[in-house]
Design a protein around this motif. Structure first.
Motif, PDB file in Angstrom:
ATOM      1  N   GLY A   1       0.775  -1.237   0.000  1.00  0.00           N
ATOM      2  CA  GLY A   1       0.000   0.000   0.000  1.00  0.00           C
ATOM      3  C   GLY A   1       0.801   1.278   0.000  1.00  0.00           C
ATOM      4  N   GLN A   2       2.051   1.232   0.474  1.00  0.00           N
ATOM      5  CA  GLN A   2       2.864   2.443   0.560  1.00  0.00           C
ATOM      6  C   GLN A   2       4.262   2.276  -0.017  1.00  0.00           C
ATOM      7  N   THR A   3       4.494   1.232  -0.775  1.00  0.00           N
ATOM      8  CA  THR A   3       5.786   0.987  -1.411  1.00  0.00           C
ATOM      9  C   THR A   3       5.527   0.620  -2.858  1.00  0.00           C
ATOM     10  N   ALA A   4       6.377   1.127  -3.751  1.00  0.00           N
ATOM     11  CA  ALA A   4       6.170   0.879  -5.174  1.00  0.00           C
ATOM     12  C   ALA A   4       7.511   0.889  -5.905  1.00  0.00           C
ATOM     13  N   THR A   5       7.480   0.401  -7.124  1.00  0.00           N
ATOM     14  CA  THR A   5       8.640   0.509  -8.006  1.00  0.00           C
ATOM     15  C   THR A   5       8.232   1.316  -9.225  1.00  0.00           C
ATOM     16  N   VAL A   6       9.219   1.928  -9.846  1.00  0.00           N
ATOM     17  CA  VAL A   6       9.008   2.656 -11.098  1.00  0.00           C
ATOM     18  C   VAL A   6      10.332   2.613 -11.860  1.00  0.00           C
ATOM     19  N   ARG A   7      10.240   2.430 -13.149  1.00  0.00           N
ATOM     20  CA  ARG A   7      11.435   2.458 -13.986  1.00  0.00           C
ATOM     21  C   ARG A   7      11.700   3.899 -14.419  1.00  0.00           C
ATOM     22  N   GLY A   8      12.955   4.152 -14.699  1.00  0.00           N
ATOM     23  CA  GLY A   8      13.320   5.481 -15.150  1.00  0.00           C
ATOM     24  C   GLY A   8      14.544   5.433 -16.033  1.00  0.00           C
ATOM     25  N   HIS A   9      14.732   6.482 -16.784  1.00  0.00           N
ATOM     26  CA  HIS A   9      15.906   6.608 -17.643  1.00  0.00           C
ATOM     27  C   HIS A   9      16.861   7.603 -16.995  1.00  0.00           C
ATOM     28  N   VAL A  10      18.111   7.164 -16.820  1.00  0.00           N
ATOM     29  CA  VAL A  10      19.157   8.005 -16.247  1.00  0.00           C
ATOM     30  C   VAL A  10      20.040   8.493 -17.386  1.00  0.00           C
ATOM     31  N   GLU A  11      20.428   9.751 -17.323  1.00  0.00           N
ATOM     32  CA  GLU A  11      21.188  10.377 -18.399  1.00  0.00           C
ATOM     33  C   GLU A  11      22.652   9.941 -18.453  1.00  0.00           C
ATOM     34  N   ASN A  12      23.311   9.778 -17.290  1.00  0.00           N
ATOM     35  CA  ASN A  12      24.758   9.571 -17.296  1.00  0.00           C
ATOM     36  C   ASN A  12      25.187   8.471 -16.346  1.00  0.00           C
ATOM     37  N   PRO A  13      25.645   7.352 -16.824  1.00  0.00           N
ATOM     38  CA  PRO A  13      25.620   6.964 -18.231  1.00  0.00           C
ATOM     39  C   PRO A  13      24.199   6.571 -18.611  1.00  0.00           C
TER      40      PRO A  13
ATOM     41  N   LEU B   1      10.283   3.112  -4.266  1.00  0.00           N
ATOM     42  CA  LEU B   1       9.815   4.299  -3.562  1.00  0.00           C
ATOM     43  C   LEU B   1       8.959   3.899  -2.370  1.00  0.00           C
ATOM     44  N   THR B   2       8.914   4.762  -1.374  1.00  0.00           N
ATOM     45  CA  THR B   2       7.996   4.579  -0.252  1.00  0.00           C
ATOM     46  C   THR B   2       7.263   5.894  -0.020  1.00  0.00           C
ATOM     47  N   TYR B   3       6.038   5.792   0.444  1.00  0.00           N
ATOM     48  CA  TYR B   3       5.205   6.961   0.662  1.00  0.00           C
ATOM     49  C   TYR B   3       5.356   7.389   2.116  1.00  0.00           C
ATOM     50  N   VAL B   4       5.977   8.551   2.328  1.00  0.00           N
ATOM     51  CA  VAL B   4       6.271   9.061   3.661  1.00  0.00           C
ATOM     52  C   VAL B   4       5.812  10.510   3.732  1.00  0.00           C
ATOM     53  N   SER B   5       5.045  10.835   4.762  1.00  0.00           N
ATOM     54  CA  SER B   5       4.597  12.221   4.971  1.00  0.00           C
ATOM     55  C   SER B   5       3.969  12.805   3.706  1.00  0.00           C
ATOM     56  N   SER B   6       3.103  12.035   3.069  1.00  0.00           N
ATOM     57  CA  SER B   6       2.365  12.459   1.872  1.00  0.00           C
ATOM     58  C   SER B   6       3.240  12.701   0.647  1.00  0.00           C
ATOM     59  N   GLN B   7       4.415  12.062   0.608  1.00  0.00           N
ATOM     60  CA  GLN B   7       5.311  12.200  -0.542  1.00  0.00           C
ATOM     61  C   GLN B   7       5.944  10.856  -0.863  1.00  0.00           C
ATOM     62  N   TRP B   8       6.169  10.603  -2.165  1.00  0.00           N
ATOM     63  CA  TRP B   8       6.945   9.432  -2.573  1.00  0.00           C
ATOM     64  C   TRP B   8       8.416   9.778  -2.444  1.00  0.00           C
ATOM     65  N   LYS B   9       9.149   8.908  -1.737  1.00  0.00           N
ATOM     66  CA  LYS B   9      10.588   9.105  -1.543  1.00  0.00           C
ATOM     67  C   LYS B   9      11.328   7.856  -1.994  1.00  0.00           C
ATOM     68  N   LEU B  10      12.533   8.069  -2.421  1.00  0.00           N
ATOM     69  CA  LEU B  10      13.371   6.990  -2.937  1.00  0.00           C
ATOM     70  C   LEU B  10      13.956   6.163  -1.804  1.00  0.00           C
ATOM     71  N   VAL B  11      13.877   4.835  -1.934  1.00  0.00           N
ATOM     72  CA  VAL B  11      14.541   3.943  -0.977  1.00  0.00           C
ATOM     73  C   VAL B  11      15.584   3.058  -1.657  1.00  0.00           C
ATOM     74  N   ASP B  12      15.530   2.979  -2.977  1.00  0.00           N
ATOM     75  CA  ASP B  12      16.527   2.186  -3.702  1.00  0.00           C
ATOM     76  C   ASP B  12      16.515   2.608  -5.156  1.00  0.00           C
ATOM     77  N   GLY B  13      17.647   2.512  -5.787  1.00  0.00           N
ATOM     78  CA  GLY B  13      17.764   2.794  -7.212  1.00  0.00           C
ATOM     79  C   GLY B  13      18.987   2.075  -7.735  1.00  0.00           C
ATOM     80  N   ARG B  14      18.793   1.380  -8.847  1.00  0.00           N
ATOM     81  CA  ARG B  14      19.916   0.622  -9.428  1.00  0.00           C
ATOM     82  C   ARG B  14      19.671   0.396 -10.899  1.00  0.00           C
ATOM     83  N   PRO B  15      20.741   0.226 -11.662  1.00  0.00           N
ATOM     84  CA  PRO B  15      20.549  -0.080 -13.080  1.00  0.00           C
ATOM     85  C   PRO B  15      19.672  -1.332 -13.235  1.00  0.00           C
ATOM     86  N   ALA B  16      18.733  -1.265 -14.185  1.00  0.00           N
ATOM     87  CA  ALA B  16      17.803  -2.376 -14.404  1.00  0.00           C
ATOM     88  C   ALA B  16      18.453  -3.476 -15.239  1.00  0.00           C
TER      89      ALA B  16
END
Length: 138
Positions: A103-115, A123-138
């Motif tokens: 209910g308060q944790t999700a994943t989303v893919r994204g494109h990183v510019e460099n490289p 992401l996790t939903y904290v204090s009414s905002q989505w915040k990053l908890v992990d990010g790594r090359p897919a």
């Protein structure tokens, strides 16, 4: 072949994992449930929120890192953390890939510019905002 951009991306992934790893809100992706079984208690990541999150990560400031990443208040930051995250350049989140883990944790893919490359962000939903908890090359 110049490996500096790759080293920077790996360093940024390590920074994200280290900073967010202290968060009690993080649930690893291995604990994911099927989307049909998830009852979200938070609205999906919106386009304005995604743009703001990407901007906070790219800002190159401690305030930006603290605003973007779920971490305990008062946690010490590596002095290079903000610059390592900023070195990733522009991050474009693909909102069509937003998937709830619970209910308060999700994943989303994204494109990183460099490289240039695709990343998977948790992401996790904290204090009414989505915040990053992990990010790594897919």
């Amino acid at each position: 072949m110049d490996l500096r951009p790759l080293r920077g991306a790996l360093a940024a992934a390590v920074v994200i994992a280290a900073l967010a790893g202290c968060s009690a809100h993080h649930k690893p992706a291995a604990a994911a449930t099927t989307p049909a079984a998830v009852v979200p208690s938070a609205a999906p990541l919106s386009s304005p929120s995604a743009v703001a999150l990407a901007g906070q990560l790219k800002a190159g400031t401690e305030a930006g890192v603290r605003a973007a990443i779920a971490m305990p208040s008062g946690q010490q930051l590596d002095p290079n953390a903000a610059q390592q995250l900023a070195a990733l350049g522009t991050i474009s989140f693909d909102l069509s890939t937003f998937t709830y883990i619970d209910g308060q944790t999700a994943t989303v893919r994204g494109h990183v510019e460099n490289p240039a490359g695709e990343w998977l962000f948790t992401l996790t939903y904290v204090s009414s905002q989505w915040k990053l908890v992990d990010g790594r090359p897919a």
